[in-house]
Motif scaffolding. Structure first.
Motif, PDB file in Angstrom:
ATOM      1  N   ALA A 248      46.470  32.933  17.711  1.00  0.00           N
ATOM      2  CA  ALA A 248      47.566  33.383  16.845  1.00  0.00           C
ATOM      3  C   ALA A 248      48.683  32.348  16.787  1.00  0.00           C
ATOM      4  CB  ALA A 248      48.112  34.723  17.344  1.00  0.00           C
ATOM      5  N   GLY A 249      49.014  31.754  17.928  1.00  0.00           N
ATOM      6  CA  GLY A 249      50.060  30.732  17.939  1.00  0.00           C
ATOM      7  C   GLY A 249      49.679  29.512  17.124  1.00  0.00           C
ATOM      8  N   ALA A 250      48.428  29.059  17.259  1.00  0.00           N
ATOM      9  CA  ALA A 250      47.982  27.885  16.515  1.00  0.00           C
ATOM     10  C   ALA A 250      47.936  28.166  15.018  1.00  0.00           C
ATOM     11  CB  ALA A 250      46.615  27.440  17.023  1.00  0.00           C
ATOM     12  N   LEU A 251      47.442  29.353  14.623  1.00  0.00           N
ATOM     13  CA  LEU A 251      47.360  29.690  13.200  1.00  0.00           C
ATOM     14  C   LEU A 251      48.739  29.836  12.566  1.00  0.00           C
ATOM     15  CD1 LEU A 251      44.411  32.275  13.219  1.00  0.00           C
ATOM     16  CD2 LEU A 251      44.379  29.930  12.315  1.00  0.00           C
ATOM     17  N   ALA A 252      49.735  30.210  13.374  1.00  0.00           N
ATOM     18  CA  ALA A 252      51.103  30.343  12.865  1.00  0.00           C
ATOM     19  C   ALA A 252      51.859  29.023  12.916  1.00  0.00           C
ATOM     20  CB  ALA A 252      51.856  31.409  13.664  1.00  0.00           C
ATOM     21  N   HIS A 253      51.142  27.916  13.179  1.00  0.00           N
ATOM     22  CA  HIS A 253      51.742  26.582  13.289  1.00  0.00           C
ATOM     23  C   HIS A 253      52.775  26.522  14.408  1.00  0.00           C
ATOM     24  CE1 HIS A 253      49.725  25.393   9.582  1.00  0.00           C
ATOM     25  NE2 HIS A 253      50.174  26.502   9.022  1.00  0.00           N
ATOM     26  N   GLY A 254      52.485  27.253  15.481  1.00  0.00           N
ATOM     27  CA  GLY A 254      53.297  27.185  16.681  1.00  0.00           C
ATOM     28  C   GLY A 254      52.505  26.548  17.804  1.00  0.00           C
ATOM     29  N   SER A 255      53.037  26.614  18.992  1.00  0.00           N
ATOM     30  CA  SER A 255      52.365  26.047  20.160  1.00  0.00           C
ATOM     31  C   SER A 255      51.420  27.085  20.756  1.00  0.00           C
ATOM     32  CB  SER A 255      53.394  25.602  21.206  1.00  0.00           C
ATOM     33  OG  SER A 255      52.745  25.231  22.394  1.00  0.00           O
ATOM     34  N   GLY A 256      50.126  26.910  20.515  1.00  0.00           N
ATOM     35  CA  GLY A 256      49.149  27.824  21.089  1.00  0.00           C
ATOM     36  C   GLY A 256      49.100  27.752  22.596  1.00  0.00           C
ATOM     37  N   PHE A 257      49.326  26.548  23.159  1.00  0.00           N
ATOM     38  CA  PHE A 257      49.269  26.394  24.612  1.00  0.00           C
ATOM     39  C   PHE A 257      50.398  27.174  25.289  1.00  0.00           C
ATOM     40  CE2 PHE A 257      47.208  22.315  23.289  1.00  0.00           C
ATOM     41  CZ  PHE A 257      45.946  22.661  23.718  1.00  0.00           C
ATOM     42  N   LEU A 258      51.596  27.119  24.728  1.00  0.00           N
ATOM     43  CA  LEU A 258      52.695  27.891  25.300  1.00  0.00           C
ATOM     44  C   LEU A 258      52.441  29.384  25.117  1.00  0.00           C
ATOM     45  CD1 LEU A 258      55.477  27.920  26.623  1.00  0.00           C
ATOM     46  CD2 LEU A 258      56.497  27.762  24.349  1.00  0.00           C
ATOM     47  N   ALA A 259      51.848  29.771  23.991  1.00  0.00           N
ATOM     48  CA  ALA A 259      51.573  31.186  23.734  1.00  0.00           C
ATOM     49  C   ALA A 259      50.591  31.749  24.744  1.00  0.00           C
ATOM     50  CB  ALA A 259      51.035  31.362  22.313  1.00  0.00           C
ATOM     51  N   VAL A 260      49.513  31.030  25.021  1.00  0.00           N
ATOM     52  CA  VAL A 260      48.506  31.549  25.956  1.00  0.00           C
ATOM     53  C   VAL A 260      49.079  31.621  27.367  1.00  0.00           C
ATOM     54  CG1 VAL A 260      47.447  29.299  26.446  1.00  0.00           C
ATOM     55  CG2 VAL A 260      46.106  31.365  26.699  1.00  0.00           C
ATOM     56  N   TYR A 261      49.916  30.668  27.758  1.00  0.00           N
ATOM     57  CA  TYR A 261      50.488  30.705  29.109  1.00  0.00           C
ATOM     58  C   TYR A 261      51.447  31.878  29.268  1.00  0.00           C
ATOM     59  CZ  TYR A 261      52.836  29.235  33.370  1.00  0.00           C
ATOM     60  OH  TYR A 261      53.367  29.203  34.636  1.00  0.00           O
ATOM     61  N   LEU A 262      52.332  32.095  28.293  1.00  0.00           N
ATOM     62  CA  LEU A 262      53.291  33.186  28.406  1.00  0.00           C
ATOM     63  C   LEU A 262      52.601  34.546  28.319  1.00  0.00           C
ATOM     64  CD1 LEU A 262      56.291  31.864  26.260  1.00  0.00           C
ATOM     65  CD2 LEU A 262      56.110  31.994  28.747  1.00  0.00           C
ATOM     66  N   ALA A 263      51.618  34.674  27.419  1.00  0.00           N
ATOM     67  CA  ALA A 263      50.890  35.941  27.326  1.00  0.00           C
ATOM     68  C   ALA A 263      50.165  36.244  28.637  1.00  0.00           C
ATOM     69  CB  ALA A 263      49.894  35.883  26.170  1.00  0.00           C
ATOM     70  N   SER A 264      49.555  35.234  29.228  1.00  0.00           N
ATOM     71  CA  SER A 264      48.841  35.440  30.492  1.00  0.00           C
ATOM     72  C   SER A 264      49.797  35.771  31.618  1.00  0.00           C
ATOM     73  CB  SER A 264      48.033  34.181  30.837  1.00  0.00           C
ATOM     74  OG  SER A 264      47.117  33.866  29.820  1.00  0.00           O
ATOM     75  N   MET A 265      50.968  35.153  31.624  1.00  0.00           N
ATOM     76  CA  MET A 265      51.943  35.459  32.667  1.00  0.00           C
ATOM     77  C   MET A 265      52.430  36.904  32.558  1.00  0.00           C
ATOM     78  SD  MET A 265      55.263  33.247  33.853  1.00  0.00           S
ATOM     79  CE  MET A 265      56.116  33.392  32.292  1.00  0.00           C
ATOM     80  N   MET A 266      52.609  37.390  31.338  1.00  0.00           N
ATOM     81  CA  MET A 266      53.018  38.789  31.168  1.00  0.00           C
ATOM     82  C   MET A 266      51.902  39.737  31.598  1.00  0.00           C
ATOM     83  SD  MET A 266      55.326  38.955  27.738  1.00  0.00           S
ATOM     84  CE  MET A 266      55.913  40.546  28.295  1.00  0.00           C
ATOM     85  N   LEU A 267      50.661  39.401  31.267  1.00  0.00           N
ATOM     86  CA  LEU A 267      49.535  40.221  31.704  1.00  0.00           C
ATOM     87  C   LEU A 267      49.404  40.209  33.224  1.00  0.00           C
ATOM     88  CD1 LEU A 267      46.932  39.087  29.021  1.00  0.00           C
ATOM     89  CD2 LEU A 267      47.860  41.401  29.251  1.00  0.00           C
ATOM     90  N   GLY A 268      49.628  39.049  33.828  1.00  0.00           N
ATOM     91  CA  GLY A 268      49.476  38.930  35.272  1.00  0.00           C
ATOM     92  C   GLY A 268      50.528  39.665  36.069  1.00  0.00           C
ATOM     93  N   ASN A 269      51.652  39.993  35.449  1.00  0.00           N
ATOM     94  CA  ASN A 269      52.725  40.692  36.154  1.00  0.00           C
ATOM     95  C   ASN A 269      52.885  42.134  35.690  1.00  0.00           C
ATOM     96  OD1 ASN A 269      54.484  38.567  37.873  1.00  0.00           O
ATOM     97  ND2 ASN A 269      53.649  37.560  36.061  1.00  0.00           N
ATOM     98  N   ALA A 270      51.854  42.678  35.021  1.00  0.00           N
ATOM     99  CA  ALA A 270      51.954  44.019  34.450  1.00  0.00           C
ATOM    100  C   ALA A 270      51.256  45.080  35.287  1.00  0.00           C
ATOM    101  CB  ALA A 270      51.373  44.023  33.033  1.00  0.00           C
ATOM    102  N   ARG A 271      50.726  44.732  36.469  1.00  0.00           N
ATOM    103  CA  ARG A 271      50.027  45.682  37.347  1.00  0.00           C
ATOM    104  C   ARG A 271      48.922  46.411  36.582  1.00  0.00           C
ATOM    105  NH1 ARG A 271      55.511  46.772  38.629  1.00  0.00           N
ATOM    106  NH2 ARG A 271      56.158  45.741  40.545  1.00  0.00           N
ATOM    107  N   LEU A 272      47.990  45.637  36.077  1.00  0.00           N
ATOM    108  CA  LEU A 272      46.905  46.197  35.280  1.00  0.00           C
ATOM    109  C   LEU A 272      45.848  46.830  36.180  1.00  0.00           C
ATOM    110  CD1 LEU A 272      46.426  43.306  32.699  1.00  0.00           C
ATOM    111  CD2 LEU A 272      47.766  45.402  32.437  1.00  0.00           C
TER     112      LEU A 272
END
Length: 511
Positions: A248-272
């Motif tokens: 989604a980040g790459a298709l929106a002409h944003g930084s996909g690498f930053l998007a995947v890291y931040l999304a993963s960090m939020m998932l990792g701290n969500a007590r899934l």
């Protein structure tokens, strides 16, 4: 009737036999690589060099004799592997360690990168004699710290949380601006209007950050409120959400690498739910991504062409390690009043790995003059300085007295949702070093609606009494209703870190 001629060697169709041979070779390479992990962990040799060595041995100058020279395929495989590695790193990043250093890490990953690029490019131009475009490309390529190297090394060293959080966040953030710079410098024609390039970097980072946070929040909310039919689906769902953030980040002409890291960090701290299984799955995929990426990079390099580039690589590496990196750390962290010992360690801990070598394929794909030489210089630089920096980092931490010993181990809690009962079953393992050792069940003071229903000790299970004393190695089964599930987990973590007096001492259970 036309006579059918036999297939030549080039025209022979792919058969099941060929597929079996391919699977056999791939499985053999993975087994050798897994064994290499054990060897490298015992010998202290960075595993990066072992994997690269496997690729070189399989290549055209090695015993394998495989001729592989596709920079395009290497770049695509490297990007895919980097997405997995960033996802694994983000899942393992603790928000409580990153939050206090978020500002300093962001400055180090942006302004620090700019300082490092400028100083390294100047050294490559004036000391090695490279043209300015080539020097800027090399400066940008090697200014990115490698996420895989940083995550794997730092999590084995007991460093202060501020140092670990800063370095991990920096390695997750700085890939995005570096990729933008390398692509800009590798584009045909002069780089004009630097302020437009700066604005493009800021815009892409903002888009990537917004998408990553949004995908991570919605993904964690969905996984916490929708019970999947099988526990094995949770790790797959988590990785799928992380990869979708990159797309989604790459298709929106944003930084996909930053998007995947931040999304993963939020998932990792969500007590899934089923979190330990998810972490184990992500770590396994991360290892496979690293192994595959390093082996392919070893295949791409041609060892007999490296001789003339060893000295330039060593010189540029000295400028990067001894001048550019320390200046970027001091210049970026000066406003945050970071102690000099921590700055010294972070200056030496700017580890490079496969990421700079992958980025060095960008000018090759774009047809930049002397791009093969750029790749060779970066390859030699990474190998030499990985061999120097990685093994000496623990020694430097001890010399600077930055190691933290005796910290309480984190508590392993796995959650399985009980959808129809509107509750959760928490599986808790008490590790070595946990201050939950010696605490009675009643002293846990779990919130109403949560209770310890079973204790497994030395392969024997029993229903505990309020006076049952917990021990290291015990496994607890805690049932909690949905409204108090988070409060119960916070209380368990608080006791694990602060003992029975956790609430009075101010210890909380945040992750």
């Amino acid at each position: 009737m036309r006579r059918l001629r036999p297939h030549t060697r080039e025209e022979r169709p792919l058969t099941v036999h060929h597929l079996n041979q391919l699977l056999l070779v791939c499985s053999a390479v993975l087994l050798v690589a897994v064994a290499a992990v054990r060897i490298s962990s015992r010998s202290g040799l960075p595993s990066l060099l072992v994997y690269l060595g496997i690729g070189v041995l399989m290549g055209q100058d090695g015993i394998g004799g495989i001729h592989f020279d596709s920079a395009e395929v290497t770049q695509v495989m490297g990007y895919a592997a980097l997405v997995v590695i960033l996802a694994e790193g983000g899942l393992g990043t603790k928000w409580k360690e990153v939050r206090p250093v978020l500002a300093s890490a962001s400055v180090l990953a942006t302004a620090g990168v700019a300082i490092s690029v400028g100083v390294t490019a100047a050294g490559a131009h004036y000391l090695v004699g490279l043209e300015w475009r080539q020097a800027l490309i090399i400066g940008a390529v090697v200014s990115s710290t490698d996420a895989a190297a940083v995550f794997s090394v730092l999590r084995r060293i007991p460093l202060p949380a501020r140092v670990t959080g800063t370095l991990e966040a920096e390695s997750g953030f700085n890939d995005a601006p570096v990729v933008i710079l390398v692509v800009a410098f590798s584009t045909a024609g002069p780089v004009e209007h630097w302020y437009l390039l700066l604005g493009e970097i800021v815009l892409e980072l903002a888009i990537g950050a917004a998408i990553g946070i949004a995908v991570g929040w919605f993904g964690s909310w969905g996984l916490r409120h929708v019970a999947l039919p099988a526990s094995g689906l949770y790790p797959i769902a988590v990785l799928a959400i992380a990869v979708s953030a990159y797309a989604a980040g790459a298709l929106a002409h944003g930084s996909g690498f930053l998007a995947v890291y931040l999304a993963s960090m939020m998932l990792g701290n969500a007590r899934l739910p089923h979190w330990p299984a998810t972490r184990g799955f992500a770590e396994g995929l991360g290892w496979i991504a690293q192994i595959g990426m390093f082996v392919v990079l070893g295949l791409l390099v041609t060892p007999h062409e490296l001789g003339d580039d060893v000295l330039p690589a060593v010189v540029i590496g000295l400028v990067l390690t001894m001048v550019a990196r320390p200046l970027s750390v001091v210049g970026s962290l000066a406003p945050f009043r970071v102690p000099w010992r921590e700055q010294a360690l972070m200056s030496w801990a700017g580890l490079r790995g496969a990421v700079p070598v992958i980025l060095a394929t960008i000018p090759m794909v774009n047809g930049v003059d002397a791009s093969r030489r750029i790749f060779n210089i970066v390859f030699v630089l990474v190998v030499v300085y990985t061999l120097v920096q990685g093994p000496t980092l623990p020694w430097l931490a001890r010399l600077l007295r930055l190691g933290e010993q005796g910290e309480a181990s984190d508590l392993g809690i796995e959650s399985a949702p009980l959808e129809r009962l509107r509750g959760h079953l928490l599986s808790v393992t008490i590790p070595e070093g946990s201050r939950m050792h010696g605490v009675e069940i009643s002293e846990l003071r779990l919130p109403p609606g949560a209770a310890v229903t079973l204790v497994v000790r030395e392969e024997e299970s029993f229903v505990p009494l309020p006076t049952t004393v917990l021990r290291r190695g015990d496994e607890l089964l805690v049932v909690a209703t949905d409204p108090v599930r988070d409060a119960a987990e916070r209380r368990l973590r608080a006791v694990a870190h602060g003992g029975k007096l956790a609430g009075w001492l101010g210890t909380n259970g945040s992750r």
